[in-house]
Motif scaffolding. Structure first.
Motif, PDB file in Angstrom:
ATOM      1  N   ALA A 175      14.093 -22.202   4.055  1.00  0.00           N
ATOM      2  CA  ALA A 175      15.456 -21.649   3.998  1.00  0.00           C
ATOM      3  C   ALA A 175      15.962 -21.327   5.402  1.00  0.00           C
ATOM      4  O   ALA A 175      17.109 -21.653   5.756  1.00  0.00           O
ATOM      5  CB  ALA A 175      15.468 -20.403   3.120  1.00  0.00           C
ATOM      6  N   ASP A 176      15.131 -20.695   6.197  1.00  0.00           N
ATOM      7  CA  ASP A 176      15.529 -20.344   7.566  1.00  0.00           C
ATOM      8  C   ASP A 176      15.778 -21.596   8.405  1.00  0.00           C
ATOM      9  O   ASP A 176      16.727 -21.644   9.199  1.00  0.00           O
ATOM     10  CB  ASP A 176      14.441 -19.493   8.235  1.00  0.00           C
ATOM     11  CG  ASP A 176      14.317 -18.111   7.613  1.00  0.00           C
ATOM     12  OD1 ASP A 176      15.271 -17.681   6.932  1.00  0.00           O
ATOM     13  OD2 ASP A 176      13.262 -17.468   7.796  1.00  0.00           O
ATOM     14  N   LYS A 177      14.942 -22.597   8.227  1.00  0.00           N
ATOM     15  CA  LYS A 177      15.059 -23.816   9.034  1.00  0.00           C
ATOM     16  C   LYS A 177      16.311 -24.606   8.693  1.00  0.00           C
ATOM     17  O   LYS A 177      16.935 -25.224   9.570  1.00  0.00           O
ATOM     18  CB  LYS A 177      13.819 -24.689   8.811  1.00  0.00           C
ATOM     19  CG  LYS A 177      13.695 -25.860   9.788  1.00  0.00           C
ATOM     20  CD  LYS A 177      12.383 -26.587   9.591  1.00  0.00           C
ATOM     21  CE  LYS A 177      12.197 -27.696  10.618  1.00  0.00           C
ATOM     22  NZ  LYS A 177      12.059 -27.174  11.994  1.00  0.00           N
ATOM     23  N   LEU A 178      16.681 -24.597   7.402  1.00  0.00           N
ATOM     24  CA  LEU A 178      17.831 -25.385   6.951  1.00  0.00           C
ATOM     25  C   LEU A 178      19.104 -24.559   6.827  1.00  0.00           C
ATOM     26  O   LEU A 178      20.154 -25.076   6.428  1.00  0.00           O
ATOM     27  CB  LEU A 178      17.514 -26.046   5.596  1.00  0.00           C
ATOM     28  CG  LEU A 178      16.342 -27.028   5.580  1.00  0.00           C
ATOM     29  CD1 LEU A 178      16.146 -27.587   4.179  1.00  0.00           C
ATOM     30  CD2 LEU A 178      16.563 -28.159   6.576  1.00  0.00           C
ATOM     31  N   PHE A 179      18.989 -23.246   7.133  1.00  0.00           N
ATOM     32  CA  PHE A 179      20.135 -22.328   7.061  1.00  0.00           C
ATOM     33  C   PHE A 179      20.748 -22.283   5.669  1.00  0.00           C
ATOM     34  O   PHE A 179      21.962 -22.349   5.480  1.00  0.00           O
ATOM     35  CB  PHE A 179      21.216 -22.737   8.088  1.00  0.00           C
ATOM     36  CG  PHE A 179      20.701 -22.802   9.505  1.00  0.00           C
ATOM     37  CD1 PHE A 179      20.446 -21.637  10.213  1.00  0.00           C
ATOM     38  CD2 PHE A 179      20.445 -24.028  10.099  1.00  0.00           C
ATOM     39  CE1 PHE A 179      19.963 -21.694  11.524  1.00  0.00           C
ATOM     40  CE2 PHE A 179      19.942 -24.092  11.396  1.00  0.00           C
ATOM     41  CZ  PHE A 179      19.705 -22.920  12.114  1.00  0.00           C
ATOM     42  N   SER A 181      19.878 -20.482   1.485  1.00  0.00           N
ATOM     43  CA  SER A 181      19.189 -19.347   0.871  1.00  0.00           C
ATOM     44  C   SER A 181      17.851 -19.772   0.289  1.00  0.00           C
ATOM     45  O   SER A 181      17.643 -20.950  -0.032  1.00  0.00           O
ATOM     46  CB  SER A 181      20.058 -18.745  -0.233  1.00  0.00           C
ATOM     47  OG  SER A 181      20.129 -19.617  -1.346  1.00  0.00           O
ATOM     48  N   ARG A 182      16.975 -18.793   0.169  1.00  0.00           N
ATOM     49  CA  ARG A 182      15.664 -19.060  -0.435  1.00  0.00           C
ATOM     50  C   ARG A 182      15.841 -19.529  -1.872  1.00  0.00           C
ATOM     51  O   ARG A 182      15.115 -20.409  -2.336  1.00  0.00           O
ATOM     52  CB  ARG A 182      14.812 -17.795  -0.398  1.00  0.00           C
ATOM     53  CG  ARG A 182      13.468 -17.959  -1.098  1.00  0.00           C
ATOM     54  CD  ARG A 182      12.612 -16.735  -0.964  1.00  0.00           C
ATOM     55  NE  ARG A 182      11.407 -16.846  -1.758  1.00  0.00           N
ATOM     56  CZ  ARG A 182      10.410 -15.982  -1.764  1.00  0.00           C
ATOM     57  NH1 ARG A 182      10.497 -14.885  -1.004  1.00  0.00           N
ATOM     58  NH2 ARG A 182       9.352 -16.159  -2.514  1.00  0.00           N
ATOM     59  N   ARG A 183      16.819 -18.967  -2.580  1.00  0.00           N
ATOM     60  CA  ARG A 183      17.045 -19.357  -3.971  1.00  0.00           C
ATOM     61  C   ARG A 183      17.454 -20.829  -4.058  1.00  0.00           C
ATOM     62  O   ARG A 183      17.059 -21.531  -4.993  1.00  0.00           O
ATOM     63  CB  ARG A 183      18.132 -18.467  -4.582  1.00  0.00           C
ATOM     64  CG  ARG A 183      18.454 -18.804  -6.034  1.00  0.00           C
ATOM     65  CD  ARG A 183      19.294 -17.736  -6.686  1.00  0.00           C
ATOM     66  NE  ARG A 183      18.569 -16.471  -6.817  1.00  0.00           N
ATOM     67  CZ  ARG A 183      19.076 -15.386  -7.387  1.00  0.00           C
ATOM     68  NH1 ARG A 183      20.308 -15.399  -7.874  1.00  0.00           N
ATOM     69  NH2 ARG A 183      18.373 -14.283  -7.469  1.00  0.00           N
ATOM     70  N   THR A 184      18.221 -21.288  -3.073  1.00  0.00           N
ATOM     71  CA  THR A 184      18.614 -22.699  -3.061  1.00  0.00           C
ATOM     72  C   THR A 184      17.396 -23.601  -2.872  1.00  0.00           C
ATOM     73  O   THR A 184      17.260 -24.639  -3.525  1.00  0.00           O
ATOM     74  CB  THR A 184      19.622 -22.961  -1.932  1.00  0.00           C
ATOM     75  OG1 THR A 184      20.788 -22.162  -2.146  1.00  0.00           O
ATOM     76  CG2 THR A 184      20.036 -24.437  -1.903  1.00  0.00           C
ATOM     77  N   VAL A 185      16.504 -23.170  -1.986  1.00  0.00           N
ATOM     78  CA  VAL A 185      15.274 -23.936  -1.769  1.00  0.00           C
ATOM     79  C   VAL A 185      14.456 -23.984  -3.054  1.00  0.00           C
ATOM     80  O   VAL A 185      13.941 -25.035  -3.450  1.00  0.00           O
ATOM     81  CB  VAL A 185      14.428 -23.315  -0.640  1.00  0.00           C
ATOM     82  CG1 VAL A 185      13.094 -24.047  -0.517  1.00  0.00           C
ATOM     83  CG2 VAL A 185      15.176 -23.371   0.682  1.00  0.00           C
ATOM     84  N   GLU A 186      14.336 -22.839  -3.714  1.00  0.00           N
ATOM     85  CA  GLU A 186      13.577 -22.782  -4.966  1.00  0.00           C
ATOM     86  C   GLU A 186      14.190 -23.708  -6.009  1.00  0.00           C
ATOM     87  O   GLU A 186      13.480 -24.355  -6.783  1.00  0.00           O
ATOM     88  CB  GLU A 186      13.537 -21.344  -5.478  1.00  0.00           C
ATOM     89  CG  GLU A 186      12.694 -20.418  -4.604  1.00  0.00           C
ATOM     90  CD  GLU A 186      12.809 -18.967  -5.019  1.00  0.00           C
ATOM     91  OE1 GLU A 186      13.731 -18.636  -5.819  1.00  0.00           O
ATOM     92  OE2 GLU A 186      11.992 -18.147  -4.552  1.00  0.00           O
ATOM     93  N   GLY A 187      15.524 -23.771  -6.011  1.00  0.00           N
ATOM     94  CA  GLY A 187      16.207 -24.645  -6.958  1.00  0.00           C
ATOM     95  C   GLY A 187      15.917 -26.111  -6.687  1.00  0.00           C
ATOM     96  O   GLY A 187      15.651 -26.886  -7.615  1.00  0.00           O
ATOM     97  N   HIS A 188      15.930 -26.492  -5.389  1.00  0.00           N
ATOM     98  CA  HIS A 188      15.621 -27.878  -5.025  1.00  0.00           C
ATOM     99  C   HIS A 188      14.173 -28.219  -5.376  1.00  0.00           C
ATOM    100  O   HIS A 188      13.881 -29.305  -5.871  1.00  0.00           O
ATOM    101  CB  HIS A 188      15.847 -28.088  -3.523  1.00  0.00           C
ATOM    102  CG  HIS A 188      17.283 -28.258  -3.144  1.00  0.00           C
ATOM    103  ND1 HIS A 188      18.104 -29.214  -3.692  1.00  0.00           N
ATOM    104  CD2 HIS A 188      18.045 -27.573  -2.243  1.00  0.00           C
ATOM    105  CE1 HIS A 188      19.309 -29.136  -3.161  1.00  0.00           C
ATOM    106  NE2 HIS A 188      19.305 -28.136  -2.271  1.00  0.00           N
TER     107      HIS A 188
END
Length: 215
Positions: A175-179, A181-188
């Motif tokens: 999440a930090d690397k791609l700017f 949210s963590r929730r978005t990463v979890e969704g992907h």
């Protein structure tokens, strides 16, 4: 010195094995047989051996039938198969029937002697070539059901996240690397698992590398 019964219907192979085993000074071939029935007859007549080294495809009584009868009669002598068959079916039949080991005739003398040491230590042994086949089959079974899916069916963002997961990054680090949210990463990540049918992230990554999505 360990006493061995050797069963092989091809005399050239039988004689060659006999010479090889006895050349070590550790093994004595006390009886040779051309089929399983001759082995059973020898045992019925009181022949005492520490091990039976046997082929499978023999006339009259084949090796797998022989080992089952040996178990049924209660003869306390282990059986190590050395066979031309290299398929899982014969391996399963042999081991479930009571054999303590299975080698193909393609093994070298080093592996033969290693197998003998294992068997005489009370362990079971399957030759390396068959063991590798079994491991490969287990890996294939663990791959996602949706095995036909290709990299083109992932979005560029999903592939980007796959690459970062492969680098060992956590959801927060991605999440930090791609700017995002963590929730978005979890969704992907969940979308990737759903698309492939993977049971978990480890299987997902194995799938990605196997299909060439990641290199």
């Amino acid at each position: 010195m360990k006493k061995i019964i050797l069963a092989e219907d091809h005399k050239v192979i039988r004689d060659g094995l006999k010479m090889l085993l006895e050349s070590t000074g550790e093994y004595q071939i006390i009886f040779t047989a051309g089929n399983g029935q001759e082995v059973l007859d020898a045992l019925d007549q009181g022949c005492q051996a520490d091990l039976i080294v046997s082929d499978i495809g023999m006339p009259v009584v084949d090796g797998i039938t022989m080992v089952r009868i040996i178990k049924e009669k209660g003869f306390n002598v282990p059986v190590l198969f050395v066979s031309m068959f290299e398929d899982e079916s014969h391996l399963y039949q042999a081991m479930s029937g009571g054999a303590v080991g299975f080698l193909t005739k393609s093994v070298n003398s080093n592996e033969l002697f290693f197998a003998l040491s294992k068997v005489f230590s009370g362990e079971r042994y399957v030759c390396s070539c068959l063991s590798i086949k079994l491991v490969d089959k287990m890996i294939e079974k663990s791959l996602p059901v949706a095995i036909g899916i290709q990299g083109s069916e992932f979005s560029s963002r999903e592939i980007e996240i796959l690459e970062l997961i492969g680098q060992g990054l956590t959801n927060s680090e991605i999440a930090d690397k791609l700017f995002i949210s963590r929730r978005t990463v979890e969704g992907h990540r969940q979308n990737l698992i759903d698309k492939t049918g993977a049971k978990n992230t480890a299987v997902l990554m194995r799938f990605a590398y196997t299909k060439g999505i990641l290199s």
